[in-house]
Scaffold this motif. Structure first.
Motif, PDB file in Angstrom:
ATOM      1  N   ILE A 134      49.984  52.240  39.912  1.00 55.88           N
ATOM      2  CA  ILE A 134      50.382  53.402  39.114  1.00 55.88           C
ATOM      3  C   ILE A 134      51.255  52.972  37.939  1.00 55.88           C
ATOM      4  N   LEU A 135      52.220  52.098  38.204  1.00 59.25           N
ATOM      5  CA  LEU A 135      53.165  51.682  37.163  1.00 59.25           C
ATOM      6  C   LEU A 135      52.543  50.764  36.113  1.00 59.25           C
TER       7      LEU A 135
ATOM      8  N   GLU B 299      45.037  46.793  37.970  1.00 63.44           N
ATOM      9  CA  GLU B 299      44.073  47.293  38.947  1.00 63.44           C
ATOM     10  C   GLU B 299      42.998  46.263  39.327  1.00 63.44           C
ATOM     11  N   PRO B 300      42.423  45.503  38.377  1.00 63.93           N
ATOM     12  CA  PRO B 300      41.435  44.493  38.801  1.00 63.93           C
ATOM     13  C   PRO B 300      42.020  43.455  39.767  1.00 63.93           C
ATOM     14  N   ASP B 301      43.253  43.037  39.531  1.00 65.56           N
ATOM     15  CA  ASP B 301      43.900  42.107  40.463  1.00 65.56           C
ATOM     16  C   ASP B 301      44.082  42.756  41.826  1.00 65.56           C
ATOM     17  N   ILE B 302      44.558  44.000  41.824  1.00 66.38           N
ATOM     18  CA  ILE B 302      44.808  44.699  43.079  1.00 66.38           C
ATOM     19  C   ILE B 302      43.507  44.879  43.861  1.00 66.38           C
ATOM     20  N   LEU B 303      42.442  45.204  43.183  1.00 66.53           N
ATOM     21  CA  LEU B 303      41.144  45.346  43.863  1.00 66.53           C
ATOM     22  C   LEU B 303      40.705  44.025  44.484  1.00 66.53           C
TER      23      LEU B 303
ATOM     24  N   VAL C  92      53.809  41.222  37.222  1.00 71.39           N
ATOM     25  CA  VAL C  92      54.424  42.456  37.697  1.00 71.39           C
ATOM     26  C   VAL C  92      55.908  42.469  37.329  1.00 71.39           C
ATOM     27  N   ARG C  93      56.590  41.354  37.531  1.00 72.56           N
ATOM     28  CA  ARG C  93      58.021  41.293  37.213  1.00 72.56           C
ATOM     29  C   ARG C  93      58.262  41.605  35.735  1.00 72.56           C
ATOM     30  N   ALA C  94      57.377  41.125  34.867  1.00 71.92           N
ATOM     31  CA  ALA C  94      57.530  41.374  33.432  1.00 71.92           C
ATOM     32  C   ALA C  94      57.289  42.839  33.069  1.00 71.92           C
TER      33      ALA C  94
END
Length: 159
Positions: free
Chosen positions: A56-57, A62-66, A118-120
């Motif tokens: 969401i953030l 999303e491609p990495d998460i998938l 993600v940290r960035a």
């Protein structure tokens, strides 16, 4: 202990890597139960806490998460099969080593590619909030692997 979600997940990686190293060094089937427990809790808090919120953030992840969700699915299948096997089964060691290889590849991708991204993109406050939610999730996480359904985690989150 920090509630920063990335710090928490990296700590989980350290524990899982320690268990993998221990198994590889000794081929001791006694290590498999704590490895599967740690892996089950870790994948649960990641799938239920980190991935949906980061999706969401930071929608461009999303491609990495998938991809990570698919790796979780494969690891969940192998973990459930390994959990149900007797340590003296012919395929036990091969299945354990394959699962560990997949898990290490997954952790490496997160550590070196995804976490820095993600940290960035996500602020400290949000990472602490995600981490606090992951602490709650860890308390109610399953303690041993279960056979996953064929439906992907992302399908249920996106619905």
């Amino acid at each position: 202990m920090s509630t920063d979600a990335i710090v928490m997940l990296r700590e989980g990686h350290k524990e899982i890597r320690r268990l993998i190293h221990s198994y590889r060094a000794e081929r001791d089937a006694e290590v498999i139960a704590p490895f599967l427990r740690a892996l089950t809790v870790y994948t649960y808090i990641e799938r239920e806490g980190m991935y949906p919120r980061v999706g969401i953030l930071v929608p461009e992840t999303e491609p990495d998460i998938l991809g990570f969700a698919e790796e979780h699915h494969i690891a969940d299948v192998l973990a459930a099969e390994l959990y149900e096997m007797r340590p003296d089964a012919v395929a036990f060691d091969a299945k354990a080593r394959l699962l560990m290889d997949i898990v290490e590849r997954h952790m490496d991708a997160e550590d070196h590619r995804w976490f820095p991204r993600v940290r960035a993109a996500v602020g400290r406050k949000e990472l602490r909030e995600i981490g606090a939610w992951m602490v709650t999730l860890a308390e109610r996480a399953p303690q041993h692997p279960r056979r996953p359904s064929s439906q992907m985690m992302w399908d249920t989150v996106a619905a």
